[in-house]
Design a protein around this motif. Sequence first.
Motif, PDB file in Angstrom:
ATOM      1  N   TYR A   1      54.284-109.955  44.227  1.00  0.00           N
ATOM      2  CA  TYR A   1      53.827-110.293  45.575  1.00  0.00           C
ATOM      3  C   TYR A   1      52.469-110.986  45.469  1.00  0.00           C
ATOM      4  CZ  TYR A   1      57.148-106.489  46.471  1.00  0.00           C
ATOM      5  OH  TYR A   1      58.258-105.677  46.483  1.00  0.00           O
ATOM      6  N   PRO A   2      52.050-111.687  46.515  1.00  0.00           N
ATOM      7  CA  PRO A   2      50.690-112.239  46.524  1.00  0.00           C
ATOM      8  C   PRO A   2      49.673-111.099  46.413  1.00  0.00           C
ATOM      9  CG  PRO A   2      52.005-113.135  48.332  1.00  0.00           C
ATOM     10  CD  PRO A   2      52.793-112.015  47.755  1.00  0.00           C
ATOM     11  N   PRO A   3      48.554-111.321  45.734  1.00  0.00           N
ATOM     12  CA  PRO A   3      47.602-110.223  45.526  1.00  0.00           C
ATOM     13  C   PRO A   3      47.067-109.631  46.822  1.00  0.00           C
ATOM     14  CG  PRO A   3      46.676-112.335  44.832  1.00  0.00           C
ATOM     15  CD  PRO A   3      48.122-112.560  45.066  1.00  0.00           C
ATOM     16  N   GLU A   4      46.987-110.442  47.884  1.00  0.00           N
ATOM     17  CA  GLU A   4      46.483-109.915  49.150  1.00  0.00           C
ATOM     18  C   GLU A   4      47.455-108.922  49.794  1.00  0.00           C
ATOM     19  OE1 GLU A   4      48.119-114.139  49.904  1.00  0.00           O
ATOM     20  OE2 GLU A   4      46.892-113.112  48.387  1.00  0.00           O
ATOM     21  N   SER A   5      48.699-108.884  49.299  1.00  0.00           N
ATOM     22  CA  SER A   5      49.669-107.902  49.801  1.00  0.00           C
ATOM     23  C   SER A   5      49.509-106.542  49.129  1.00  0.00           C
ATOM     24  CB  SER A   5      51.101-108.409  49.570  1.00  0.00           C
ATOM     25  OG  SER A   5      51.339-109.617  50.258  1.00  0.00           O
ATOM     26  N   GLY A   6      48.574-106.443  48.199  1.00  0.00           N
ATOM     27  CA  GLY A   6      48.419-105.216  47.419  1.00  0.00           C
ATOM     28  C   GLY A   6      48.314-103.943  48.236  1.00  0.00           C
ATOM     29  N   PRO A   7      47.466-103.882  49.267  1.00  0.00           N
ATOM     30  CA  PRO A   7      47.366-102.628  50.024  1.00  0.00           C
ATOM     31  C   PRO A   7      48.693-102.181  50.635  1.00  0.00           C
ATOM     32  CG  PRO A   7      45.455-103.994  50.434  1.00  0.00           C
ATOM     33  CD  PRO A   7      46.403-104.838  49.629  1.00  0.00           C
ATOM     34  N   GLU A   8      49.466-103.118  51.183  1.00  0.00           N
ATOM     35  CA  GLU A   8      50.760-102.752  51.754  1.00  0.00           C
ATOM     36  C   GLU A   8      51.751-102.367  50.669  1.00  0.00           C
ATOM     37  OE1 GLU A   8      54.303-104.546  54.638  1.00  0.00           O
ATOM     38  OE2 GLU A   8      52.845-105.912  53.723  1.00  0.00           O
ATOM     39  N   VAL A   9      51.836-103.187  49.621  1.00  0.00           N
ATOM     40  CA  VAL A   9      52.786-102.912  48.541  1.00  0.00           C
ATOM     41  C   VAL A   9      52.492-101.560  47.890  1.00  0.00           C
ATOM     42  CG1 VAL A   9      53.571-103.681  46.259  1.00  0.00           C
ATOM     43  CG2 VAL A   9      53.233-105.354  48.102  1.00  0.00           C
ATOM     44  N   SER A  10      51.223-101.280  47.658  1.00  0.00           N
ATOM     45  CA  SER A  10      50.872-100.034  46.970  1.00  0.00           C
ATOM     46  C   SER A  10      51.226 -98.811  47.812  1.00  0.00           C
ATOM     47  CB  SER A  10      49.387-100.026  46.607  1.00  0.00           C
ATOM     48  OG  SER A  10      48.561-100.090  47.753  1.00  0.00           O
ATOM     49  N   ARG A  11      51.069 -98.906  49.127  1.00  0.00           N
ATOM     50  CA  ARG A  11      51.429 -97.776  49.987  1.00  0.00           C
ATOM     51  C   ARG A  11      52.945 -97.558  50.002  1.00  0.00           C
ATOM     52  NH1 ARG A  11      46.549 -99.402  51.445  1.00  0.00           N
ATOM     53  NH2 ARG A  11      45.163 -98.095  52.733  1.00  0.00           N
ATOM     54  N   VAL A  12      53.683 -98.646  50.093  1.00  0.00           N
ATOM     55  CA  VAL A  12      55.144 -98.525  50.076  1.00  0.00           C
ATOM     56  C   VAL A  12      55.607 -97.959  48.735  1.00  0.00           C
ATOM     57  CG1 VAL A  12      57.308 -99.843  50.126  1.00  0.00           C
ATOM     58  CG2 VAL A  12      55.511-100.335  51.800  1.00  0.00           C
ATOM     59  N   TYR A  13      55.002 -98.445  47.643  1.00  0.00           N
ATOM     60  CA  TYR A  13      55.387 -97.945  46.313  1.00  0.00           C
ATOM     61  C   TYR A  13      55.087 -96.448  46.199  1.00  0.00           C
ATOM     62  CZ  TYR A  13      56.116 -97.591  41.337  1.00  0.00           C
ATOM     63  OH  TYR A  13      56.607 -97.214  40.111  1.00  0.00           O
ATOM     64  N   ARG A  14      53.890 -96.059  46.604  1.00  0.00           N
ATOM     65  CA  ARG A  14      53.525 -94.634  46.520  1.00  0.00           C
ATOM     66  C   ARG A  14      54.526 -93.769  47.269  1.00  0.00           C
ATOM     67  NH1 ARG A  14      48.669 -93.418  50.129  1.00  0.00           N
ATOM     68  NH2 ARG A  14      50.329 -93.885  51.629  1.00  0.00           N
ATOM     69  N   ASP A  15      54.813 -94.123  48.512  1.00  0.00           N
ATOM     70  CA  ASP A  15      55.714 -93.306  49.319  1.00  0.00           C
ATOM     71  C   ASP A  15      57.121 -93.307  48.732  1.00  0.00           C
ATOM     72  OD1 ASP A  15      53.524 -92.952  50.936  1.00  0.00           O
ATOM     73  OD2 ASP A  15      54.192 -94.337  52.500  1.00  0.00           O
ATOM     74  N   MET A  16      57.540 -94.453  48.190  1.00  0.00           N
ATOM     75  CA  MET A  16      58.865 -94.564  47.591  1.00  0.00           C
ATOM     76  C   MET A  16      58.992 -93.664  46.364  1.00  0.00           C
ATOM     77  SD  MET A  16      60.344 -97.645  45.324  1.00  0.00           S
ATOM     78  CE  MET A  16      59.422 -96.911  43.965  1.00  0.00           C
ATOM     79  N   ILE A  17      58.030 -93.766  45.421  1.00  0.00           N
ATOM     80  CA  ILE A  17      58.166 -93.062  44.147  1.00  0.00           C
ATOM     81  C   ILE A  17      57.944 -91.570  44.318  1.00  0.00           C
ATOM     82  CG2 ILE A  17      55.798 -93.189  43.268  1.00  0.00           C
ATOM     83  CD1 ILE A  17      58.933 -94.072  41.229  1.00  0.00           C
ATOM     84  N   GLU A  18      57.110 -91.177  45.289  1.00  0.00           N
ATOM     85  CA  GLU A  18      56.889 -89.747  45.485  1.00  0.00           C
ATOM     86  C   GLU A  18      58.107 -89.055  46.085  1.00  0.00           C
ATOM     87  OE1 GLU A  18      53.166 -89.298  47.565  1.00  0.00           O
ATOM     88  OE2 GLU A  18      51.997 -89.576  45.723  1.00  0.00           O
ATOM     89  N   ALA A  19      58.999 -89.844  46.713  1.00  0.00           N
ATOM     90  CA  ALA A  19      60.241 -89.294  47.253  1.00  0.00           C
ATOM     91  C   ALA A  19      61.429 -89.496  46.313  1.00  0.00           C
ATOM     92  CB  ALA A  19      60.548 -89.936  48.607  1.00  0.00           C
ATOM     93  N   ALA A  20      61.209 -90.211  45.213  1.00  0.00           N
ATOM     94  CA  ALA A  20      62.305 -90.602  44.319  1.00  0.00           C
ATOM     95  C   ALA A  20      62.630 -89.496  43.326  1.00  0.00           C
ATOM     96  CB  ALA A  20      61.920 -91.879  43.570  1.00  0.00           C
ATOM     97  N   PRO A  21      63.851 -89.516  42.784  1.00  0.00           N
ATOM     98  CA  PRO A  21      64.194 -88.558  41.731  1.00  0.00           C
ATOM     99  C   PRO A  21      63.424 -88.881  40.443  1.00  0.00           C
ATOM    100  CG  PRO A  21      65.950 -90.167  41.993  1.00  0.00           C
ATOM    101  CD  PRO A  21      64.971 -90.426  43.102  1.00  0.00           C
ATOM    102  N   PRO A  22      63.357 -87.932  39.509  1.00  0.00           N
ATOM    103  CA  PRO A  22      62.584 -88.162  38.283  1.00  0.00           C
ATOM    104  C   PRO A  22      63.155 -89.270  37.394  1.00  0.00           C
ATOM    105  CG  PRO A  22      63.773 -86.077  38.176  1.00  0.00           C
ATOM    106  CD  PRO A  22      63.877 -86.553  39.590  1.00  0.00           C
ATOM    107  N   GLU A  23      64.395 -89.668  37.630  1.00  0.00           N
ATOM    108  CA  GLU A  23      64.947 -90.793  36.870  1.00  0.00           C
ATOM    109  C   GLU A  23      64.206 -92.095  37.159  1.00  0.00           C
ATOM    110  OE1 GLU A  23      67.898 -87.616  36.938  1.00  0.00           O
ATOM    111  OE2 GLU A  23      66.772 -88.593  38.554  1.00  0.00           O
ATOM    112  N   ALA A  24      63.500 -92.152  38.293  1.00  0.00           N
ATOM    113  CA  ALA A  24      62.743 -93.343  38.664  1.00  0.00           C
ATOM    114  C   ALA A  24      61.340 -93.264  38.098  1.00  0.00           C
ATOM    115  CB  ALA A  24      62.687 -93.489  40.181  1.00  0.00           C
ATOM    116  N   GLY A  25      60.859 -94.396  37.567  1.00  0.00           N
ATOM    117  CA  GLY A  25      59.509 -94.484  37.044  1.00  0.00           C
ATOM    118  C   GLY A  25      58.949 -95.863  37.326  1.00  0.00           C
TER     119      GLY A  25
END
Length: 460
Positions: free
Chosen positions: A221-245
């Motif tokens: 993504y464009p670097p200026e999208s970092g704050p949005e992308v990082s929040r979506v990633y955090r919420d996604m991975i914290e809800a994901a099964p351990p098979e996801a990394g």
Amino acid sequence: MASLSKAGAALAALREDLSGEVFAPEDPGYDDARTVHNAMVDRRPAAIAQCESEADVITAVRFARDLDLPVAVRGGGHSVAGNALGDGALVVDLRRMNEVTVHPAAQAVRVGGGALMGDLDRACAPHSLATTGGRVSTTGVGGFTLGGGSGWLERAFGLAVDNLLGVDLVTADGEALTATAEDNAELFWALHGGGGNFGVATALTLRAHPLPAFAVAMLFYPPESGPEVSRVYRDMIEAAPPEAGGGLVFMTGPPAPFIPPELVGTLLCGALVTYAGTEEEMRKVAAPLLALAPVAELVTALPYADFQCMLDDPPGLRNYWSAEYLTGAPDGLLDAFCARAASMPVPTATQHLLLPLGGAIADGPADYPVPYRNAPWAIHPFAAWEDPADDERCRQWVKDVRADSEPWSTGAVYLNFTGDEGPERVAAGLGAENLQRLAAVKARYDPDNVFRFNHNIKPA
């Protein structure tokens, strides 16, 4: 230190007795033999013994003891600290001892002390097996594992050291032994994070896990999208099964086929989802990130061993890395992480990484000297560049990343991610509560601190 005449005679005997080659400073090939991954490391060993067998290692260690030389151990030579070399030392170079033997029925694999991660991954692949390895194929298995071992599969399979079943070791007195949970158990405990402090690991036996499928999404993504992308990633991975990394990464756009030419050489914000399973399963997990319309993407099933080669960092660059292990990834941490990307050295091979942990890491054995086990996230500034004129700004950027993340730091650290940052950081990497016990093991197996080119534990 031995006299010159004794040293000369001993060196001649070592050349005669060793199956592999021996390099002294005056020999052709010496400079090639002392070259390691990090171009900032320029050390001149007294001799380099390229061993081909456990017997060679015993011979080399006894040679060093006879001449009162300290010993450095080279497996992959990938450590940022340059632990594979020591000025005036004997280097026990294990690279020729890279055999890997898979035992599919036992779900175990025996790995030579000089094997690289690529050797391990390729040997396991035909059996649909894998174990936690480094995030590139060129890391040495031995140093990686004995230092703890953090990699893409750790949320599913645990740290590499959690999968350690046995170590064949040559100690400072030139004796060979095997350490397992039953034999030399206290040494085996110390080898779970204590690195190369206790001897030369000539072979390791690791637990392997079924891995019939593997998939990955590399989204940019464009670097200026970092704050949005990082929040979506955090919420996604914290809800994901351990098979996801995977992880979040700011990096220079690489000249890869899926990167638009106009983005090559520019700063990009990346989100990486790895999955120990099928592409269909991975896409379900990664759906929130895919919905953010990346400017470049690679979403595919592929063999794990192939993926391990995709992010290899090129040798010969100048490297300075560090890490902080974190209590969490709240918005404030994510904003600081994204903001610091603006001062990254670009274009270089530098990577600004935020890695999700948890899963099998947190569920692993609590007794080992692995004090960072319970941290849910880690930040890993990984600076790699060509020009010595950039040394100061690249090192400072790494230090700035650490300073930014300090409010969320647990205080613990994975030592393989660090160079020589002083004894306090060694204590942070091993756990202050473990230091006395580790020092007692060191005193038993290496009372003279012959093996000192590492994150060193002083003998009690």
